[in-house]
Design a protein around this motif. Structure first.
Motif, short mmCIF file in Angstrom:
data_model
loop_
_atom_site.label_atom_id
_atom_site.label_comp_id
_atom_site.label_asym_id
_atom_site.label_seq_id
_atom_site.Cartn_x
_atom_site.Cartn_y
_atom_site.Cartn_z
N GLY A 233 0.83 -1.18 0.00
CA GLY A 233 0.00 0.00 0.00
C GLY A 233 0.87 1.23 0.00
O GLY A 233 2.09 1.16 -0.06
N LYS A 234 0.27 2.38 0.08
CA LYS A 234 0.98 3.65 0.00
C LYS A 234 2.05 3.76 1.10
O LYS A 234 1.78 3.57 2.27
CB LYS A 234 -0.01 4.80 0.13
CG LYS A 234 0.63 6.17 -0.05
CD LYS A 234 -0.41 7.26 0.03
CE LYS A 234 0.24 8.63 -0.16
NZ LYS A 234 -0.76 9.72 -0.05
N ASP A 235 3.29 4.03 0.66
CA ASP A 235 4.43 4.26 1.56
C ASP A 235 4.75 3.05 2.43
O ASP A 235 5.43 3.19 3.45
CB ASP A 235 4.18 5.49 2.45
CG ASP A 235 4.06 6.77 1.63
OD1 ASP A 235 4.70 6.84 0.56
OD2 ASP A 235 3.31 7.66 2.05
N ARG A 236 4.32 1.91 2.04
CA ARG A 236 4.68 0.70 2.80
C ARG A 236 5.93 0.08 2.19
O ARG A 236 6.08 0.02 0.97
CB ARG A 236 3.54 -0.32 2.80
CG ARG A 236 2.39 0.08 3.71
CD ARG A 236 1.42 -1.08 3.88
NE ARG A 236 0.36 -0.74 4.81
CZ ARG A 236 0.45 -0.87 6.12
NH1 ARG A 236 1.56 -1.32 6.67
NH2 ARG A 236 -0.57 -0.55 6.89
N ALA A 237 6.78 -0.43 3.07
CA ALA A 237 8.00 -1.08 2.61
C ALA A 237 7.74 -2.55 2.29
O ALA A 237 7.00 -3.22 3.00
CB ALA A 237 9.08 -0.97 3.68
N ILE A 238 8.34 -3.00 1.22
CA ILE A 238 8.23 -4.41 0.84
C ILE A 238 9.59 -4.91 0.36
O ILE A 238 10.48 -4.10 0.04
CB ILE A 238 7.20 -4.63 -0.29
CG1 ILE A 238 7.64 -3.92 -1.56
CG2 ILE A 238 5.82 -4.18 0.13
CD1 ILE A 238 6.84 -4.31 -2.79
N VAL A 239 9.74 -6.22 0.33
CA VAL A 239 10.92 -6.81 -0.29
C VAL A 239 10.54 -7.69 -1.47
O VAL A 239 11.39 -8.09 -2.25
CB VAL A 239 11.78 -7.61 0.72
CG1 VAL A 239 12.32 -6.70 1.80
CG2 VAL A 239 10.98 -8.77 1.31
#
Length: 371
Positions: A233-239
């Motif tokens: 989602g918005k501004d969420r960190a993922i790898v």
């Protein structure tokens, strides 16, 4: 030409036109019919369906049959005559094509999805059976998939065991997302993993994987329109991974059955495993069939095509049918003569009912009703 002859000729031409229309005009429907049933205690194509090594097993009699439904292919289009015949026939069901192949799904996509569900159902069937027998099963969080082009590509791999994220132990797949999304996009996150090959070798040896190595990955911002399994989602960190669970069994259990898909055989596989691993005879020589998904906790879930499975089971000789609770009403509305429905919610319910069937004390069996 006499008027009577002309009338007969016109009628014949109209009839021919209608017949041609019935054959040529395609309708957006598909057909479901009873598929083959397979005894999980027996053989299929010359080899045992259930193969257990590294643990004492016991001979099993009777039948614990899983049931299937045969469906027309995604590219097949029924004509009007076939649809009408299917609607009138008792041993088939005509349903809208999109019911079986939603959103334009191809037959290849459906087959792949069914194969994945079948594989997962086997895994859950093993876990549920061993838990019912109080046999410990080690469970670990693993990398299920790695998104192509994501930060995790070439650093994490499907099958890697995730022991910790930033030093915090991971116990459930959801823990991974929560720990990753504590970061801001662009920050580093450290995974403690056991590589897939090491984990696979440990599982083959019947022990839990040990050790671990640290992998540092720089996070990225989640796509605006979709998540990737890490609460995107918005501004969420993922790898860019999806986490799941895997199990290490204390001995080897193989389920050998080709050309079958979907999750609905889980319950019957679990019962077959239980019967093979216990000295008592679960069926008492009776012919029992059934269906139902199963999860790791032993909860039995609903399936599709229940009426066709009932017909297939009775045609094969079944006298009792283990029926998921959520399918009971529709099953009770159209039960073949000579087949007794037995309502089940959990694997424990099923084993208790099997004991009643085995001993012939069937008066108290939990039944299905249309209400």
């Amino acid at each position: 030409m006499p008027r009577s002859t002309a009338t007969m000729l016109a009628s014949a031409l109209v009839l021919i036109a209608l017949l041609c229309a019935g054959v040529l005009i395609k309708v957006p429907y598909s057909e479901m019919s009873p598929g083959p049933t397979v005894n999980t205690l027996g053989d299929a194509r010359g080899e045992p369906v259930l193969q257990i090594s590294g643990r004492k097993t016991y001979p099993a009699s009777g039948h614990l049959n899983m049931t299937t439904v045969r469906v027309t292919g995604a590219d097949y289009r029924m004509n009007i005559f076939e649809a009408v015949y299917g609607w009138l026939a008792h041993d088939s069901v005509v349903v809208p094509h999109d019911t079986l192949y939603p959103d334009g799904k191809t037959e290849e996509q459906s087959t792949q999805e069914n194969a994945e569900e079948f594989s997962q159902s086997q895994e859950s069937a093993k876990v549920a059976a061993l838990k019912e027998l109080d046999i410990p099963v080690a469970t670990q969080v693993v990398v299920s998939t790695v998104v192509k082009g994501s930060p995790a590509e070439d650093k994490l791999h499907a099958g890697d065991v995730i022991k910790a994220v930033d030093g915090t132990a991971v116990k459930e797949p959801g823990d991974v997302a929560k720990l990753v999304t504590k970061h801001q996009p662009g920050e580093d996150v450290t995974f403690t993993i056991i590589p897939a090959k090491t984990a696979a070798a440990a599982e083959k040896a019947g022990r839990a994987p040990e050790g671990g190595e640290e992998i540092t990955i720089r996070t990225a911002k989640a796509p605006a329109a979709e998540g990737d399994g890490e609460e995107g989602g918005k501004d969420r960190a993922i790898v860019g991974i999806r986490a799941g669970t895997d199990h290490t069994f204390p001995f080897e259990i193989d389920i050998k059955l080709a050309d079958v898909g979907g999750p609905s055989a889980g319950l019957m596989f679990s019962l077959g495993i239980i019967d093979k691993l216990t000295s008592g005879d679960l069926t008492g020589g009776k012919f029992v069939a059934g269906t139902g998904t199963i999860d790791d906790a032993g909860t039995v879930g609903p399936i599709g095509g229940i009426t066709m499975k009932l017909v297939g089971a009775r045609n094969a000789g079944a006298r009792y049918f283990l029926t998921p609770d959520d399918n009971c009403a529709s099953a009770a509305a159209d039960t073949p003569d000579g087949l007794t429905l037995v309502r089940v919610k959990t694997i424990e319910d099923a084993t208790k009912s099997m004991e009643q069937i085995r001993t012939g004390k069937t008066a108290g069996l939990p039944s299905c009703s249309t209400g």
